[in-house]
Design an enzyme around this catalytic site. Sequence first.
Site, PDB file in Angstrom:
ATOM      1  N   TYR A  94       0.744  -0.971  -0.015  1.00 32.75           N
ATOM      2  CA  TYR A  94      -0.173   0.282  -0.366  1.00 32.75           C
ATOM      3  C   TYR A  94       1.195   1.354   0.097  1.00 32.75           C
ATOM      4  CZ  TYR A  94      -3.571   3.373   1.596  1.00 32.75           C
ATOM      5  OH  TYR A  94      -3.930   4.933   1.657  1.00 32.75           O
ATOM      6  N   ASP A 115       9.260   3.397  -0.038  1.00 35.26           N
ATOM      7  CA  ASP A 115       8.154   3.901   0.331  1.00 35.26           C
ATOM      8  C   ASP A 115       7.916   3.923   1.726  1.00 35.26           C
ATOM      9  OD1 ASP A 115       6.178   4.259   1.978  1.00 35.26           O
ATOM     10  OD2 ASP A 115       4.527   3.431   0.549  1.00 35.26           O
ATOM     11  N   LYS A 144       3.652   9.511   8.807  1.00 36.50           N
ATOM     12  CA  LYS A 144       3.649   9.077   9.803  1.00 36.50           C
ATOM     13  C   LYS A 144       4.283   9.367  11.209  1.00 36.50           C
ATOM     14  CE  LYS A 144       1.163   5.297   8.263  1.00 36.50           C
ATOM     15  NZ  LYS A 144       0.486   4.574   8.075  1.00 36.50           N
TER      16      LYS A 144
HETATM   17  C1  LIG Z   1       4.015   2.281   3.514  1.00 33.92           C
HETATM   18  C2  LIG Z   1       2.716   3.076   3.209  1.00 33.92           C
HETATM   19  N1  LIG Z   1       2.741   3.701   2.407  1.00 33.92           N
HETATM   20  C3  LIG Z   1       1.797   4.933   1.810  1.00 33.92           C
HETATM   21  C4  LIG Z   1       0.573   4.993   3.303  1.00 33.92           C
HETATM   22  C5  LIG Z   1      -0.285   6.407   3.614  1.00 33.92           C
HETATM   23  O1  LIG Z   1      -0.174   7.287   4.368  1.00 33.92           O
HETATM   24  P1  LIG Z   1      -1.497   8.090   4.805  1.00 33.92           P
HETATM   25  O2  LIG Z   1      -1.739   7.002   5.302  1.00 33.92           O
HETATM   26  O3  LIG Z   1      -0.804   8.927   5.643  1.00 33.92           O
HETATM   27  O4  LIG Z   1      -1.481   9.040   3.673  1.00 33.92           O
HETATM   28  C6  LIG Z   1       0.492   4.093   4.067  1.00 33.92           C
HETATM   29  C7  LIG Z   1      -0.344   4.581   5.049  1.00 33.92           C
HETATM   30  O5  LIG Z   1      -0.358   3.841   5.880  1.00 33.92           O
HETATM   31  C8  LIG Z   1       1.914   3.023   3.713  1.00 33.92           C
HETATM   32  O6  LIG Z   1       1.727   2.225   5.499  1.00 33.92           O
END
Ligand SMILES: Cc1ncc(COP(=O)(O)O)c(C=O)c1O
Length: 458
Positions: free
Chosen positions: A166, A268, A296
């Site tokens: 994700y 990511d 986060k």
């Molecule tokens: C690996 C990863 N990338 C991107 C995101 C998206 O982040 P946000 O919820 O702050 O938009 C998440 C969210 O859980 C994530 O786990």
Amino acid sequence: MAVRETIEFDLELVDRLIADEEAALAPKHAKSIAYRETAAEHVAGGVASSWQSAPPHAIYVDRGEGSHVWDIDGNEYVDYHLGYGAMAVGHAHPKVVEAIERRARLGTHFAQPTTQLHEVGENLSDRFGLPLWRFCNSGTEATLEAVRLMRANTGRDLIVKIEGTYHGHHDSLMFSVAPDPELIGDRRNPFTVPQAMGIPETFSKLVRVVPFNDLGEAERAFAEHEGQIAGMIVEPAMMNCGVVLPQPGYLQGLLELCHRNGAYLAFDEVKTGATLAYGGAVEVFGVQPDIVCLAKAIGGGVPCGAIGATTELFGPVLRGDHDIAGTFNGNPLTMAASRAVLFDVLTPDAYVRLNEIDRQLKEGIRPIIDRYHLPAYVTGVGAKGSITYSATEVREYRDTIGIPENVSYLAWLMQQNRGVFKSPWAKMETWTLSVVHSDEDAKRYVDNFEEFAAAVAG
Ligand SMILES: Cc1ncc(COP(=O)(O)O)c(C=O)c1O
């Protein structure tokens, strides 16, 4: 992984245990269950984000302090959810609270740059080895900007992503996150499966999906689409299939593959950044990507996001040909919280403590798995870990397909009923540890796990 004798889960027993645990949990959450009905009058589904209503029901939180949270029914928990990992500093950390309070009194938003930009950017450069940064408000925005930068710099449209990861909810990458096994197609050429309604089908043609931990398949994708791939985005350790670590050499292989093909590699690190180690996955796995996406944990609980990249990649932005823009980018409240998190709390010493709690959990859980012969294993690095209910190691999304959902649901319910808060239930969710988790907090998790193990072993 060594071969061991394991039991098979008795799924009827698991279902009976689930019924008992759900019956015990519902009365404890009477106020949450009632409040959801009230909220649902004017808020769709009574929750702010769809995943907050995961089974068995939404749990409304009242407050948090350190490693603990209290729900609106007054139940107290050790928090291993930590806001999907944003609270690795723990709740209401005095240094973060003080920074936010101080900033709030001076004004919280101007949509103009402020003078904490340099310090935060410099700290991130030190951690993640990339010279230039921009700030945004979520992980979704960070990966969206990463995709744009890779496309802007190559003039190519195709992005390679891993099946089962994700990267946020924008239309460039919301594909094959946890795709229905019926729809995924052949492993050598997986279908790009939209993970939400309303994504135009054309967008799926711009994303090529490959399995994690298989350099050969990534090489094949690049060969098939020679000269068309702008870049690849990868979670350096997968966090949505439990914790799945990269095989030795895999990430370095991807970097070289991208560069050989005139493409870029983006990590990511929204979940792994500043949680696995001081320098996140870049430090742990020793590979320097072209882009790092963060969010986060770097914000300590305020909305945040950051994208770091090479000077070359930021070229179009520096020349004024491409904008990375947003009203709340570099918001002073966020920058103040980030500064406190990065300089005062998640210091190099903090990772010694996180690794110690990680050790206590693993060393507590492993002998229980062995004693009850569970088809399961525990894994993790720094603040991130998971128990995976499989006798064989998960190396990619497709390895999770046969894992029974109700076993992890029972594990979730038993922790919840015994004072441990986990992320809203999902088949393969991970835990997050904070720098203020105590030895007693770890023991509560392990003791609950032992009860679970005894129950499922019959
Ligand atoms: C690996 C990863 N990338 C991107 C995101 C998206 O982040 P946000 O919820 O702050 O938009 C998440 C969210 O859980 C994530 O786990």
